[in-house]
Motif scaffolding. Structure first.
Motif, PDB file in Angstrom:
ATOM      1  N   GLY A  36     -59.804  -7.672  49.341  1.00  0.00           N
ATOM      2  CA  GLY A  36     -59.813  -6.208  49.289  1.00  0.00           C
ATOM      3  C   GLY A  36     -58.419  -5.664  49.489  1.00  0.00           C
ATOM      4  N   ARG A  37     -58.225  -4.450  49.029  1.00  0.00           N
ATOM      5  CA  ARG A  37     -56.920  -3.791  49.189  1.00  0.00           C
ATOM      6  C   ARG A  37     -56.618  -3.641  50.682  1.00  0.00           C
ATOM      7  NH1 ARG A  37     -57.092   1.128  48.400  1.00  0.00           N
ATOM      8  NH2 ARG A  37     -59.224   1.520  47.768  1.00  0.00           N
ATOM      9  N   PRO A  38     -55.339  -3.406  51.006  1.00  0.00           N
ATOM     10  CA  PRO A  38     -55.016  -3.108  52.410  1.00  0.00           C
ATOM     11  C   PRO A  38     -55.790  -1.877  52.884  1.00  0.00           C
ATOM     12  CG  PRO A  38     -53.008  -3.453  51.132  1.00  0.00           C
ATOM     13  CD  PRO A  38     -54.135  -3.454  50.149  1.00  0.00           C
ATOM     14  N   ASN A  39     -56.153  -1.905  54.151  1.00  0.00           N
ATOM     15  CA  ASN A  39     -56.810  -0.748  54.787  1.00  0.00           C
ATOM     16  C   ASN A  39     -58.274  -0.524  54.457  1.00  0.00           C
ATOM     17  OD1 ASN A  39     -55.261   0.484  56.707  1.00  0.00           O
ATOM     18  ND2 ASN A  39     -53.952   1.453  55.169  1.00  0.00           N
ATOM     19  N   VAL A  40     -58.876  -1.439  53.718  1.00  0.00           N
ATOM     20  CA  VAL A  40     -60.294  -1.246  53.422  1.00  0.00           C
ATOM     21  C   VAL A  40     -61.182  -1.678  54.582  1.00  0.00           C
ATOM     22  CG1 VAL A  40     -60.219  -1.289  50.895  1.00  0.00           C
ATOM     23  CG2 VAL A  40     -60.403  -3.434  52.169  1.00  0.00           C
ATOM     24  N   GLY A  41     -60.584  -2.401  55.556  1.00  0.00           N
ATOM     25  CA  GLY A  41     -61.356  -2.772  56.740  1.00  0.00           C
ATOM     26  C   GLY A  41     -61.604  -4.264  56.884  1.00  0.00           C
ATOM     27  N   LYS A  42     -60.798  -5.082  56.246  1.00  0.00           N
ATOM     28  CA  LYS A  42     -61.017  -6.538  56.291  1.00  0.00           C
ATOM     29  C   LYS A  42     -60.919  -7.087  57.715  1.00  0.00           C
ATOM     30  CE  LYS A  42     -57.799  -7.551  53.272  1.00  0.00           C
ATOM     31  NZ  LYS A  42     -57.340  -6.186  52.955  1.00  0.00           N
ATOM     32  N   SER A  43     -59.860  -6.683  58.423  1.00  0.00           N
ATOM     33  CA  SER A  43     -59.693  -7.213  59.784  1.00  0.00           C
ATOM     34  C   SER A  43     -60.822  -6.757  60.698  1.00  0.00           C
ATOM     35  CB  SER A  43     -58.370  -6.738  60.394  1.00  0.00           C
ATOM     36  OG  SER A  43     -57.347  -6.856  59.471  1.00  0.00           O
ATOM     37  N   THR A  44     -61.194  -5.497  60.557  1.00  0.00           N
ATOM     38  CA  THR A  44     -62.282  -4.966  61.395  1.00  0.00           C
ATOM     39  C   THR A  44     -63.568  -5.756  61.142  1.00  0.00           C
ATOM     40  OG1 THR A  44     -61.248  -2.806  61.095  1.00  0.00           O
ATOM     41  CG2 THR A  44     -63.460  -2.815  62.061  1.00  0.00           C
ATOM     42  N   LEU A  45     -63.836  -6.012  59.876  1.00  0.00           N
ATOM     43  CA  LEU A  45     -65.043  -6.769  59.526  1.00  0.00           C
ATOM     44  C   LEU A  45     -64.984  -8.179  60.098  1.00  0.00           C
ATOM     45  CD1 LEU A  45     -67.711  -7.051  57.944  1.00  0.00           C
ATOM     46  CD2 LEU A  45     -66.357  -7.824  55.990  1.00  0.00           C
ATOM     47  N   VAL A 103     -69.449  -2.175  50.373  1.00  0.00           N
ATOM     48  CA  VAL A 103     -68.901  -0.813  50.369  1.00  0.00           C
ATOM     49  C   VAL A 103     -68.774  -0.382  51.826  1.00  0.00           C
ATOM     50  CG1 VAL A 103     -69.227   1.541  49.560  1.00  0.00           C
ATOM     51  CG2 VAL A 103     -70.019  -0.367  48.160  1.00  0.00           C
ATOM     52  N   ASN A 104     -67.534  -0.387  52.290  1.00  0.00           N
ATOM     53  CA  ASN A 104     -67.299  -0.177  53.729  1.00  0.00           C
ATOM     54  C   ASN A 104     -67.082   1.304  54.070  1.00  0.00           C
ATOM     55  OD1 ASN A 104     -66.931  -0.967  56.405  1.00  0.00           O
ATOM     56  ND2 ASN A 104     -64.729  -1.228  56.152  1.00  0.00           N
ATOM     57  N   LYS A 105     -67.093   1.577  55.343  1.00  0.00           N
ATOM     58  CA  LYS A 105     -66.819   2.908  55.916  1.00  0.00           C
ATOM     59  C   LYS A 105     -67.881   3.936  55.545  1.00  0.00           C
ATOM     60  CE  LYS A 105     -61.828   1.988  55.923  1.00  0.00           C
ATOM     61  NZ  LYS A 105     -60.486   2.495  55.931  1.00  0.00           N
ATOM     62  N   VAL A 106     -69.102   3.471  55.350  1.00  0.00           N
ATOM     63  CA  VAL A 106     -70.138   4.440  54.981  1.00  0.00           C
ATOM     64  C   VAL A 106     -70.472   5.391  56.139  1.00  0.00           C
ATOM     65  CG1 VAL A 106     -71.199   3.147  53.092  1.00  0.00           C
ATOM     66  CG2 VAL A 106     -71.974   2.757  55.422  1.00  0.00           C
ATOM     67  N   ASP A 107     -70.044   5.025  57.340  1.00  0.00           N
ATOM     68  CA  ASP A 107     -70.253   5.947  58.478  1.00  0.00           C
ATOM     69  C   ASP A 107     -69.515   7.268  58.263  1.00  0.00           C
ATOM     70  OD1 ASP A 107     -67.502   5.524  60.392  1.00  0.00           O
ATOM     71  OD2 ASP A 107     -67.974   3.924  59.016  1.00  0.00           O
ATOM     72  N   LYS A 108     -68.502   7.228  57.411  1.00  0.00           N
ATOM     73  CA  LYS A 108     -67.727   8.451  57.162  1.00  0.00           C
ATOM     74  C   LYS A 108     -68.448   9.390  56.197  1.00  0.00           C
ATOM     75  CE  LYS A 108     -62.853   7.394  57.784  1.00  0.00           C
ATOM     76  NZ  LYS A 108     -61.617   7.262  56.994  1.00  0.00           N
ATOM     77  N   ILE A 109     -69.397   8.837  55.478  1.00  0.00           N
ATOM     78  CA  ILE A 109     -70.129   9.678  54.524  1.00  0.00           C
ATOM     79  C   ILE A 109     -71.322  10.280  55.257  1.00  0.00           C
ATOM     80  CG2 ILE A 109     -71.293   9.748  52.285  1.00  0.00           C
ATOM     81  CD1 ILE A 109     -69.747   7.233  51.506  1.00  0.00           C
ATOM     82  N   ILE A 155     -71.823  -1.010  54.110  1.00  0.00           N
ATOM     83  CA  ILE A 155     -71.623  -1.438  55.501  1.00  0.00           C
ATOM     84  C   ILE A 155     -70.699  -0.467  56.224  1.00  0.00           C
ATOM     85  CG2 ILE A 155     -71.912  -3.908  55.042  1.00  0.00           C
ATOM     86  CD1 ILE A 155     -68.800  -4.141  55.397  1.00  0.00           C
ATOM     87  N   SER A 156     -70.732  -0.551  57.534  1.00  0.00           N
ATOM     88  CA  SER A 156     -69.668   0.051  58.328  1.00  0.00           C
ATOM     89  C   SER A 156     -69.172  -1.047  59.257  1.00  0.00           C
ATOM     90  CB  SER A 156     -70.174   1.242  59.134  1.00  0.00           C
ATOM     91  OG  SER A 156     -69.195   1.554  60.115  1.00  0.00           O
ATOM     92  N   ALA A 157     -67.974  -1.540  58.963  1.00  0.00           N
ATOM     93  CA  ALA A 157     -67.405  -2.601  59.789  1.00  0.00           C
ATOM     94  C   ALA A 157     -67.172  -2.073  61.199  1.00  0.00           C
ATOM     95  CB  ALA A 157     -66.105  -3.105  59.177  1.00  0.00           C
ATOM     96  N   LEU A 158     -66.809  -0.794  61.263  1.00  0.00           N
ATOM     97  CA  LEU A 158     -66.493  -0.186  62.555  1.00  0.00           C
ATOM     98  C   LEU A 158     -67.737  -0.027  63.431  1.00  0.00           C
ATOM     99  CD1 LEU A 158     -63.860   0.999  63.841  1.00  0.00           C
ATOM    100  CD2 LEU A 158     -64.712   3.243  63.177  1.00  0.00           C
ATOM    101  N   LYS A 159     -68.796   0.503  62.842  1.00  0.00           N
ATOM    102  CA  LYS A 159     -70.032   0.751  63.610  1.00  0.00           C
ATOM    103  C   LYS A 159     -70.994  -0.430  63.554  1.00  0.00           C
ATOM    104  CE  LYS A 159     -69.003   5.259  64.023  1.00  0.00           C
ATOM    105  NZ  LYS A 159     -68.476   5.817  65.250  1.00  0.00           N
TER     106      LYS A 159
END
Ligand code: GDP
Length: 174
Positions: free
Chosen positions: A8-17, A116-122, A147-151
Motif C-alpha cells: 500500500g501507499r505510504p500513510n494508508v495504515g500498514k504499520s498500524t495494521l 479498505v482502511n480508515k472506515v472509522d472516518k466515514i 477495516i479500521s486498523a486504528l479501531k
C-alpha cells in the motif's frame, strides 16, 4: 503457514495494521531481514493457522526516474514466493497511483485481499456504501473488506480470510 505480503501507499495504515495483527500474537517480534527478498514483519498465529507477514519495497509512481523503475521492479520480484497479498487503500480517498498498483497486482496473479482502511472516518452509512461500490467496480478483486486498523474493526475477519486463502501446511511455530 504461508507468506503474506502487505502492500500500500505510504500513510494508508500498514504499520498500524501490522501492530494490531501481530501485537499480542507475535512469535517473532523483530523486523528480521531474512532473505534479500523478504523482510519478515512477524508471524500471526490464530486458531485456524499461521501467516508470515512480509514487507515489500514501496512502489513509486513516477517511472520516468530510473530509481523508481528499479524499486518497482524490485517490488515485483519480491512478490515471487508470496502466496497472498493484502493491499491497503485509504477508505477516504484513493490516488491515481492506486490504479497503477491495481494493474501490477492483477498481473501478479495471486489472491489479493483489498482492505479498505480508515472506515472509522466515514461517518454515515450512505457515504461508506457509495465508496465501497466504487472501490468494487474500480478494483475488481474478489475479496474486499472494510477495516479500521486504528479501531481494530474487522481485523479478525481479515485474518480469517488470509488463512482461508493460504495453502494448508503444518505450523512452524507453536
Ligand atoms: P503506513 O505509512 O502505511 O505504515 O501508515 P501508518 O500506519 O503509519 O498510518 C498513517 C496514519 O494514519 C497514522 O496517523 C495512523 O494513526 C493513521 N491511521 C492508520 N489506520 C487508521 C484507521 O484505521 N483509522 C484512522 N482514523 N486513522 C488511521
Amino acid at each position: 503457514c504461508g507468506y503474506v505480503a502487505l502492500i500500500g501507499r505510504p500513510n494508508v495504515g500498514k504499520s498500524t495494521l501490522m501492530n494490531h495483527l501481530l501485537g499480542q500474537k507475535i512469535s517473532i517480534t523483530s523486523r528480521k531481514p531474512q532473505t534479500t527478498r523478504h523482510r519478515i514483519l512477524g508471524i500471526n498465529t490464530t486458531e485456524t493457522g499461521q501467516a508470515i507477514y512480509v514487507d515489500t519495497p514501496g512502489m513509486h509512481d513516477n517511472e520516468k526516474r530510473a530509481l523508481n523503475r528499479y524499486l518497482n521492479r524490485t517490488a515485483e520480484t519480491t512478490l515471487v514466493g508470496v502466496e497472498v497479498i493484502v493491499w491497503l487503500i485509504d477508505g477516504l480517498s484513493w490516488q491515481p497511483y492506486d490504479d497503477l498498483i491495481f494493474k501490477k497486482l492483477e498481473q501478479a496473479g495471486l489472491p489479493v485481499i483489498l482492505a479498505v482502511n480508515k472506515v472509522d472516518k466515514i461517518k454515515d452509512r450512505e457515504t461508506l456504501l457509495a465508496f465501497f461500490a466504487e472501490a468494487q467496480q474500480r478494483f475488481a478483486f474478489e475479496h474486499i473488506i472494510p477495516i479500521s486498523a486504528l479501531k481494530k474493526t474487522n481485523l479478525q475477519q481479515l485474518e480469517k480470510l488470509v488463512m482461508e486463502l493460504l495453502p494448508e501446511r503444518d505450523p512452524i511455530y507453536p
